[in-house]
Scaffold this active site. Structure first.
Site, PDB file in Angstrom:
ATOM      1  N   LYS A 286       3.395  -7.864  -6.964  1.00 24.68           N
ATOM      2  CA  LYS A 286       2.541  -6.706  -7.217  1.00 24.68           C
ATOM      3  C   LYS A 286       2.670  -6.347  -8.699  1.00 24.68           C
ATOM      4  O   LYS A 286       3.777  -6.292  -9.233  1.00 24.68           O
ATOM      5  CB  LYS A 286       2.972  -5.555  -6.300  1.00 24.68           C
ATOM      6  CG  LYS A 286       1.936  -4.471  -6.144  1.00 24.68           C
ATOM      7  CD  LYS A 286       2.216  -3.579  -4.946  1.00 24.68           C
ATOM      8  CE  LYS A 286       1.263  -2.381  -4.961  1.00 24.68           C
ATOM      9  NZ  LYS A 286       1.362  -1.557  -3.771  1.00 24.68           N
ATOM     10  N   GLU A 375       1.169   5.277  11.798  1.00 23.34           N
ATOM     11  CA  GLU A 375       1.035   6.715  12.052  1.00 23.34           C
ATOM     12  C   GLU A 375       1.235   7.056  13.523  1.00 23.34           C
ATOM     13  O   GLU A 375       1.836   8.075  13.860  1.00 23.34           O
ATOM     14  CB  GLU A 375      -0.340   7.199  11.572  1.00 23.34           C
ATOM     15  CG  GLU A 375      -0.492   7.275  10.045  1.00 23.34           C
ATOM     16  CD  GLU A 375      -0.765   5.929   9.379  1.00 23.34           C
ATOM     17  OE1 GLU A 375      -1.008   4.931  10.090  1.00 23.34           O
ATOM     18  OE2 GLU A 375      -0.744   5.876   8.127  1.00 23.34           O
ATOM     19  N   ARG A 403      -5.496   8.670  12.835  1.00 18.25           N
ATOM     20  CA  ARG A 403      -5.016   7.529  13.617  1.00 18.25           C
ATOM     21  C   ARG A 403      -4.191   7.953  14.835  1.00 18.25           C
ATOM     22  O   ARG A 403      -4.052   7.198  15.779  1.00 18.25           O
ATOM     23  CB  ARG A 403      -4.087   6.661  12.746  1.00 18.25           C
ATOM     24  CG  ARG A 403      -4.764   5.842  11.710  1.00 18.25           C
ATOM     25  CD  ARG A 403      -5.041   4.460  12.245  1.00 18.25           C
ATOM     26  NE  ARG A 403      -6.056   3.786  11.467  1.00 18.25           N
ATOM     27  CZ  ARG A 403      -5.823   2.780  10.638  1.00 18.25           C
ATOM     28  NH1 ARG A 403      -4.600   2.339  10.479  1.00 18.25           N
ATOM     29  NH2 ARG A 403      -6.819   2.223   9.982  1.00 18.25           N
TER      30      ARG A 403
HETATM   31  C1  LIG Z   1      -3.715   4.129   7.727  1.00 17.58           C
HETATM   32  C2  LIG Z   1      -3.215   4.200   6.314  1.00 17.58           C
HETATM   33  N1  LIG Z   1      -1.983   4.678   6.081  1.00 17.58           N
HETATM   34  C3  LIG Z   1      -1.514   4.747   4.818  1.00 17.58           C
HETATM   35  C4  LIG Z   1      -2.285   4.335   3.780  1.00 17.58           C
HETATM   36  C5  LIG Z   1      -1.796   4.510   2.363  1.00 17.58           C
HETATM   37  N2  LIG Z   1      -1.627   3.214   1.712  1.00 17.58           N
HETATM   38  C6  LIG Z   1      -2.529   2.688   0.907  1.00 17.58           C
HETATM   39  S1  LIG Z   1      -2.116   1.240   0.253  1.00 17.58           S
HETATM   40  C7  LIG Z   1      -0.661   1.264   1.068  1.00 17.58           C
HETATM   41  C8  LIG Z   1       0.282   0.123   0.914  1.00 17.58           C
HETATM   42  C9  LIG Z   1      -0.304  -1.136   1.432  1.00 17.58           C
HETATM   43  O1  LIG Z   1       0.604  -2.167   1.275  1.00 17.58           O
HETATM   44  P1  LIG Z   1       0.090  -3.645   1.359  1.00 17.58           P
HETATM   45  O2  LIG Z   1      -0.872  -3.784   2.457  1.00 17.58           O
HETATM   46  O3  LIG Z   1       1.268  -4.528   1.384  1.00 17.58           O
HETATM   47  O4  LIG Z   1      -0.734  -3.821   0.015  1.00 17.58           O
HETATM   48  P2  LIG Z   1      -0.169  -3.948  -1.482  1.00 17.58           P
HETATM   49  O5  LIG Z   1      -0.405  -2.629  -2.122  1.00 17.58           O
HETATM   50  O6  LIG Z   1       1.243  -4.337  -1.443  1.00 17.58           O
HETATM   51  O7  LIG Z   1      -1.017  -5.009  -2.090  1.00 17.58           O
HETATM   52  C10 LIG Z   1      -0.514   2.429   1.820  1.00 17.58           C
HETATM   53  C11 LIG Z   1       0.662   2.793   2.605  1.00 17.58           C
HETATM   54  C12 LIG Z   1      -3.578   3.871   4.064  1.00 17.58           C
HETATM   55  N3  LIG Z   1      -4.418   3.507   3.104  1.00 17.58           N
HETATM   56  N4  LIG Z   1      -4.004   3.798   5.326  1.00 17.58           N
END
Ligand SMILES: Cc1ncc(C[n+]2csc(CCOP(=O)(O)OP(=O)(O)O)c2C)c(N)n1
Ligand SMILES: CC(=O)[C@@H](O)[C@H](O)COP(=O)(O)O
Ligand SMILES: [Mg+2]
Length: 643
Positions: A286, A375, A403
């Site tokens: 990342k 969630e 959710r």
């Molecule tokens: C249902 C939901 N919960 C929390 C989030 C907040 N959120 C956005 S990006 C993220 C991290 C996602 O991690 P990953 O899928 O590994 O993607 P990366 O940023 O590492 O590329 C979170 C927790 C969200 N967008 N949707």
């Protein structure tokens, strides 16, 4: 001001232009794309590290697949900036997340390349599977690809989708982008499992053998027989390690280096020939290519504006102490409370930094848990803890709480468990737009029996509500909703006091018009009152504190005295706080003129909070206008007020 793109990138207006390049030129496109993202985001803001991590993947996917005919679904979509730039939105990208500009997430109405609207996580596999099944039924030879991060893969929905995909012959590829990060470091057993696969010598040996085998295949389509053989070989090799995805009947490939563009292109070309559901596990970093982001990935998830040369993140400088963010008040206050009350626990589904529960996680790691992007689990886990007498603060962004609706009804409310649900980011959130606005929680929780629903007007109120919710006086599920961003009290560390549940407070006496507010918008009312005073207009102001139970004594006092009422809330006007006031008036035979101010019955796009509050007509100016119209009430004015 336009930002220049590199020599190759400036001529790429769609994936067909990209496909004209030779494979050996692709690494140059990746360099230029990465640089362009850095150039634009540093000046215009937005999500950052995630898009840098999938630059090679974005180029490879559009190079290999026939998009938009082949369907590409990005999970969450905060990493899709490269995709946007390669699909005809390069020059417009400077409007990203700005009012009336490009959305920060893929959006169907924005581009035919955005096959599915996203923002909330873990939907991509279900959506891509739906597309793949539809293609089969319609006899179309299109492919579907879901790109999902390791964080998003922790959610139940992703597993539900894989559980289904494994019994289909849908032509679908899942690309698992594993960077060991959610916004904060990823958590849970899956994360450990993925790390194991990535570092296991057995898997890596097998991987090399597989690539050799694929390398020997004829360039065109491979036969089902060969595919089956590969599959069988894969299974026998992996069975000894009982591969999770293979166990679900999804062919597993990888892990491979997601920054090696040549390998990615070759692999995707090979996988295109393999039928059925399959997963490609890629390992990425990342923030790749921007050193500071690689080193502190959480900080650079969405850093705000920064100097791209020095890496200095730009912060406003003030000469006087400023109010803190509500989330920080939550984070510090829960630590204070937990130090007094050993039964307190904190739960967050993957938002430790965003919610500031991190403060407690650092101090009391056993009592503050990040459960991943889960969630539903977070809510039912809190319910389970509450059955054992724990006082749980389950902190979830209002829009992500959508959710967990059934879990709140079925696991918390029916059983009358006194879980405290802290709804952060309640109300409009600004640049993330309609997927993230916390518009509905008042309406969707108000109709559930047994619920207490409150909203603080400032930091002191938040602390008092938290104090009240964890005390033995409270026997009910207790919602505390508060918005994104700063409150109003620089001196916020006030001593905590119990608030009487269901009691509002009169802030200003007044005449002709009464304004009833819930939560932070009460501050807009205060500034409106200050302006109206100059004009000799003096509306009364009541901060109701609770949507449920409503303070019926205070409300009766208001209805006895005023026949012109304004309600204001940072939530939908359909079924929210204003509706509750109207219901009470109607049930008790009062017939006031009531203007309900809040988020109208439509999806509100992205922009700054100020722009959106003005658009929704519940900022200070809109309140002033509404009071003036009501004070000078004529039928013409009433048309202006109610349309
Ligand atoms: C249902 C939901 N919960 C929390 C989030 C907040 N959120 C956005 S990006 C993220 C991290 C996602 O991690 P990953 O899928 O590994 O993607 P990366 O940023 O590492 O590329 C979170 C927790 C969200 N967008 N949707
Ligand atoms: C993509 C996503 O869902 C998060 O990154 C979200 O943008 C966080 O918003 P906050 O900045 O309000 O924490
Ligand atoms: Mg990740």
């Amino acid at each position: 001001m336009q930002i220049p793109a590199g020599e190759l990138l400036k001529n790429i207006n769609n994936p067909d232009d990209l496909k004209k390049l030779k494979p050996e030129q692709l690494h140059l496109v990746c360099d230029e794309l990465r640089q362009y993202i850095i150039d634009v985001v540093s000046i215009h803001g937005g999500h950052f590290a995630a898009s840098l991590g999938v630059v090679e993947l974005s180029v490879a996917l559009h190079y290999v697949y026939n998009t938009p005919f082949d369907q590409l679904v990005w999970d969450v979509g905060h990493q899709a900036y490269g995709h946007k730039i390669l699909t005809g939105r390069r020059d417009e990208f400077i409007t990203n997340r700005k009012y009336k500009g490009l959305s920060g997430f893929p959006k169907r109405s924005e581009s035919e390349y955005d096959t599915f609207g996203v923002g909330h996580s873990s939907t991509s596999i279900s959506a891509a599977l739906g597309m793949a099944i539809a293609a089969k039924i319609k006899g179309e030879n299109r492919k579907s690809v879901a790109v999902i991060g390791d964080g998003s893969m922790t959610a139940g929905m992703a597993f539900e989708a894989m559980n289904h995909a494994g019994i289909t012959d849908a032509d679908m590829l899942i690309v698992l982008n594993d960077n060991c990060m959610s916004i904060d470091p990823n958590v849970g057993a899956l994360r450990e499992y993925l790390t194991d696969i990535t570092t296991s010598p057995a898997y890596n040996k097998f991987k090399d053998e597989l690539w050799d085998l694929l390398g020997k295949l004829p360039g065109k389509k491979i036969s089902r027989g060969v595919a089956h053989k590969i599959g069988e070989g894969l299974k026998s090799t992996l069975n000894s390690n009982s591969n999770l995805f293979e166990a679900l009947n999804i062919r597993y490939f990888g892990p491979i280096d997601g920054h090696n563009i040549t390998k990615l292109v070759d692999t995707l070309n090979d996988l295109k020939k393999i039928p059925g559901p399959k997963i490609l596990h890629i390992v990425t970093v990342k923030g790749k290519g921007y050193e500071l982001a690689e080193k502190d990935q959480t900080k650079w998830h969405a850093p705000g504006l920064f100097d791209k040369v020095t890496g200095e993140i730009k912060k406003k400088v003030f000469n006087t102490p400023q109010p803190p963010k509500y989330q920080d008040v939550f984070g510090h206050t829960i630590v204070e409370l937990a130090e007094q009350n050993p039964l307190i626990m904190g739960i967050t589904p993957a938002m430790p930094s965003g919610s500031s529960l991190k403060f407690m996680m650092d101090k009391m790691p056993a009592r503050a848990l990040d459960v991943g992007i889960c969630e539903q689990h977070a809510v039912t886990l809190s319910a389970g803890l509450a059955t054992q007498g724990m006082r749980v603060f389950c902190n979830i962004y209002s829009s992500f709480m959508q959710r967990s609706y059934d879990q709140v009804v079925h696991d918390i409310a029916i059983q009358k468990l006194p879980v405290v649900l802290c709804l952060d980011r309640a109300g409009l959130v600004g640049e993330d737009g309609p997927t993230h606005h916390g518009a509905y929680d008042i309406a969707y929780f108000r109709c559930i029996p047994n619920m207490i629903i409150s909203a603080p007007m400032n930091e002191q109120e938040l602390r008092n509500l938290m104090f009240t919710a964890q005390s033995d006086n409270n026997k009910y599920p207790f919602v505390i909703r508060y918005p994104r961003g700063e409150g109003v009290m620089p001196e916020w560390q006030t001593p905590m006091q119990t608030v009487e549940i269901g009691k509002g407070r009169k802030i200003n006496d007044g005449e002709k018009v009464a304004i009833l507010s819930i939560g932070h918008p009460g501050n807009f009312v205060q500034s409106a009152i200050a302006s109206l005073k100059q004009k000799g207009i003096h509306p009364a102001h009541y901060d109701m504190r609770f949507v449920k139970p409503l303070d019926t004594v205070l409300l009766t006092e208001v209805l006895e005295k005023f026949d012109k009422i304004i309600t204001i809330e940072d939530g939908t006007v359909v079924g929210g706080f204003g509706s509750a006031v109207l219901e009470f008036a109607n049930e008790n035979g009062y017939k006031p003129t009531v203007k309900i101010m809040g988020i109208p019955d439509q999806f509100i796009e992205h922009g700054t909070l100020k722009e959106l509050q003005a658009e929704c007509h519940y900022d200070t100016n809109a309140i002033i206008e509404a009071v003036e119209i009501l004070v000078g009430d004529t039928s013409k004015n009433r048309v202006e007020l109610f349309g």
